[in-house]
Write a protein that holds these residues in place. Structure first.
Motif, PDB file in Angstrom:
ATOM      1  N   TYR A  38     -28.353 -32.359 105.797  1.00 10.01           N
ATOM      2  CA  TYR A  38     -29.260 -31.593 106.545  1.00 10.01           C
ATOM      3  C   TYR A  38     -30.513 -31.408 105.683  1.00 10.01           C
ATOM      4  O   TYR A  38     -30.790 -30.448 104.825  1.00 10.01           O
ATOM      5  CB  TYR A  38     -29.274 -30.023 106.600  1.00 10.01           C
ATOM      6  CG  TYR A  38     -28.314 -30.101 107.840  1.00 10.01           C
ATOM      7  CD1 TYR A  38     -28.561 -29.778 109.189  1.00 10.01           C
ATOM      8  CD2 TYR A  38     -26.607 -30.072 107.680  1.00 10.01           C
ATOM      9  CE1 TYR A  38     -27.498 -29.399 109.984  1.00 10.01           C
ATOM     10  CE2 TYR A  38     -25.954 -30.342 108.767  1.00 10.01           C
ATOM     11  CZ  TYR A  38     -26.326 -29.872 110.364  1.00 10.01           C
ATOM     12  OH  TYR A  38     -25.691 -29.734 111.104  1.00 10.01           O
ATOM     13  N   CYS A  42     -32.525 -24.988 106.746  1.00 14.65           N
ATOM     14  CA  CYS A  42     -31.761 -24.492 107.839  1.00 14.65           C
ATOM     15  C   CYS A  42     -31.617 -25.297 109.756  1.00 14.65           C
ATOM     16  O   CYS A  42     -32.945 -25.315 109.370  1.00 14.65           O
ATOM     17  CB  CYS A  42     -32.586 -23.034 108.080  1.00 14.65           C
ATOM     18  SG  CYS A  42     -31.506 -22.385 109.574  1.00 14.65           S
ATOM     19  N   ALA A  43     -30.784 -25.436 109.900  1.00 15.49           N
ATOM     20  CA  ALA A  43     -30.821 -25.750 111.772  1.00 15.49           C
ATOM     21  C   ALA A  43     -30.859 -25.150 112.343  1.00 15.49           C
ATOM     22  O   ALA A  43     -30.430 -25.351 113.424  1.00 15.49           O
ATOM     23  CB  ALA A  43     -29.339 -26.918 111.515  1.00 15.49           C
ATOM     24  N   TYR A  44     -30.874 -23.422 112.056  1.00 17.17           N
ATOM     25  CA  TYR A  44     -31.086 -22.168 113.036  1.00 17.17           C
ATOM     26  C   TYR A  44     -32.003 -22.724 114.016  1.00 17.17           C
ATOM     27  O   TYR A  44     -33.290 -23.300 113.826  1.00 17.17           O
ATOM     28  CB  TYR A  44     -31.213 -21.304 112.605  1.00 17.17           C
ATOM     29  CG  TYR A  44     -30.987 -20.252 113.750  1.00 17.17           C
ATOM     30  CD1 TYR A  44     -29.981 -19.842 113.859  1.00 17.17           C
ATOM     31  CD2 TYR A  44     -32.318 -19.343 114.350  1.00 17.17           C
ATOM     32  CE1 TYR A  44     -29.500 -18.249 115.376  1.00 17.17           C
ATOM     33  CE2 TYR A  44     -32.228 -18.565 115.032  1.00 17.17           C
ATOM     34  CZ  TYR A  44     -31.227 -17.911 115.888  1.00 17.17           C
ATOM     35  OH  TYR A  44     -30.921 -17.089 116.739  1.00 17.17           O
ATOM     36  N   VAL A  45     -31.852 -22.564 116.208  1.00 22.27           N
ATOM     37  CA  VAL A  45     -33.207 -23.078 116.576  1.00 22.27           C
ATOM     38  C   VAL A  45     -33.194 -21.918 117.389  1.00 22.27           C
ATOM     39  O   VAL A  45     -32.105 -21.233 117.856  1.00 22.27           O
ATOM     40  CB  VAL A  45     -32.692 -24.139 118.112  1.00 22.27           C
ATOM     41  CG1 VAL A  45     -33.654 -24.334 118.744  1.00 22.27           C
ATOM     42  CG2 VAL A  45     -32.097 -25.461 116.996  1.00 22.27           C
ATOM     43  N   ARG A  51     -37.764 -23.098 118.572  1.00 24.12           N
ATOM     44  CA  ARG A  51     -38.163 -23.594 117.145  1.00 24.12           C
ATOM     45  C   ARG A  51     -37.036 -23.796 115.993  1.00 24.12           C
ATOM     46  O   ARG A  51     -35.981 -22.869 116.179  1.00 24.12           O
ATOM     47  CB  ARG A  51     -39.525 -23.035 116.567  1.00 24.12           C
ATOM     48  CG  ARG A  51     -40.825 -23.031 116.896  1.00 24.12           C
ATOM     49  CD  ARG A  51     -42.215 -22.764 117.220  1.00 24.12           C
ATOM     50  NE  ARG A  51     -42.008 -22.303 115.752  1.00 24.12           N
ATOM     51  CZ  ARG A  51     -43.289 -21.947 114.794  1.00 24.12           C
ATOM     52  NH1 ARG A  51     -43.348 -20.698 115.171  1.00 24.12           N
ATOM     53  NH2 ARG A  51     -43.203 -22.307 113.741  1.00 24.12           N
ATOM     54  N   ARG A  52     -37.180 -24.018 115.326  1.00 24.30           N
ATOM     55  CA  ARG A  52     -35.852 -24.812 113.910  1.00 24.30           C
ATOM     56  C   ARG A  52     -37.040 -23.916 112.894  1.00 24.30           C
ATOM     57  O   ARG A  52     -37.636 -24.554 112.601  1.00 24.30           O
ATOM     58  CB  ARG A  52     -36.053 -26.152 114.164  1.00 24.30           C
ATOM     59  CG  ARG A  52     -34.532 -26.321 112.477  1.00 24.30           C
ATOM     60  CD  ARG A  52     -34.279 -27.807 112.587  1.00 24.30           C
ATOM     61  NE  ARG A  52     -33.273 -27.751 111.512  1.00 24.30           N
ATOM     62  CZ  ARG A  52     -33.172 -28.863 110.798  1.00 24.30           C
ATOM     63  NH1 ARG A  52     -34.166 -29.622 111.147  1.00 24.30           N
ATOM     64  NH2 ARG A  52     -31.765 -29.091 109.670  1.00 24.30           N
ATOM     65  N   CYS A  53     -35.894 -23.288 112.556  1.00 23.46           N
ATOM     66  CA  CYS A  53     -36.129 -22.494 111.024  1.00 23.46           C
ATOM     67  C   CYS A  53     -36.571 -23.179 110.095  1.00 23.46           C
ATOM     68  O   CYS A  53     -37.710 -22.914 109.823  1.00 23.46           O
ATOM     69  CB  CYS A  53     -35.234 -21.256 110.564  1.00 23.46           C
ATOM     70  SG  CYS A  53     -35.670 -20.370 109.091  1.00 23.46           S
ATOM     71  N   GLY A  54     -35.634 -24.541 109.865  1.00 21.12           N
ATOM     72  CA  GLY A  54     -36.144 -25.321 108.894  1.00 21.12           C
ATOM     73  C   GLY A  54     -37.053 -24.594 107.519  1.00 21.12           C
ATOM     74  O   GLY A  54     -36.987 -25.451 106.114  1.00 21.12           O
ATOM     75  N   ASN A  79     -22.420 -27.490 109.012  1.00 16.63           N
ATOM     76  CA  ASN A  79     -24.314 -27.152 109.258  1.00 16.63           C
ATOM     77  C   ASN A  79     -24.460 -26.042 107.956  1.00 16.63           C
ATOM     78  O   ASN A  79     -23.978 -25.538 107.620  1.00 16.63           O
ATOM     79  CB  ASN A  79     -25.134 -27.376 110.526  1.00 16.63           C
ATOM     80  CG  ASN A  79     -24.778 -25.677 111.692  1.00 16.63           C
ATOM     81  OD1 ASN A  79     -24.250 -24.857 110.719  1.00 16.63           O
ATOM     82  ND2 ASN A  79     -24.935 -25.160 112.317  1.00 16.63           N
TER      83      ASN A  79
END
Length: 104
Positions: A38, A42-45, A51-54, A79
């Protein structure tokens, strides 16, 4: 070189012994592999915007199928989430009372 078969044999033994403890950590070699998988953070969508956090701030290893619900430390079950989204997911899955216990 990383011997995946040997690692998972050792992990199964460690998981069975660690199941007796209340907190089960993800082994360091597996943490390194997960963070390497990763690189964009951050993989949260977000379910609304897509949108992905990143974020790269306070990253945590997250179990997709949570340990509390029988999930394992298998690489495909892990993840990376920032602290904020890790707590958000924990709150949704495990409840507010449990997640509040992890907040400071």
């Amino acid at each position: 070189m990383f011997n995946e078969k040997l690692f998972f044999e050792k992990q199964e033994k460690a998981d069975s012994a660690a199941a007796k403890r209340s907190v089960i950590a993800v082994p360091k070699p597996l943490q390194r592999i997960t963070f390497k998988n990763y690189p964009h953070g951050c993989a949260y969508v977000d379910p609304v915007s897509g949108r992905r956090c990143g974020s790269h701030h306070q990253l945590h290893i997250n179990h997709i199928h949570h340990r509390a619900q029988g999930g394992t430390n298998a690489p495909d079950n892990l993840n990376v989430l920032c602290r904020r989204h890790n707590l958000l997911v924990a709150e949704k899955v495990l409840g507010k009372a449990v997640a509040n216990g992890w907040r400071r």
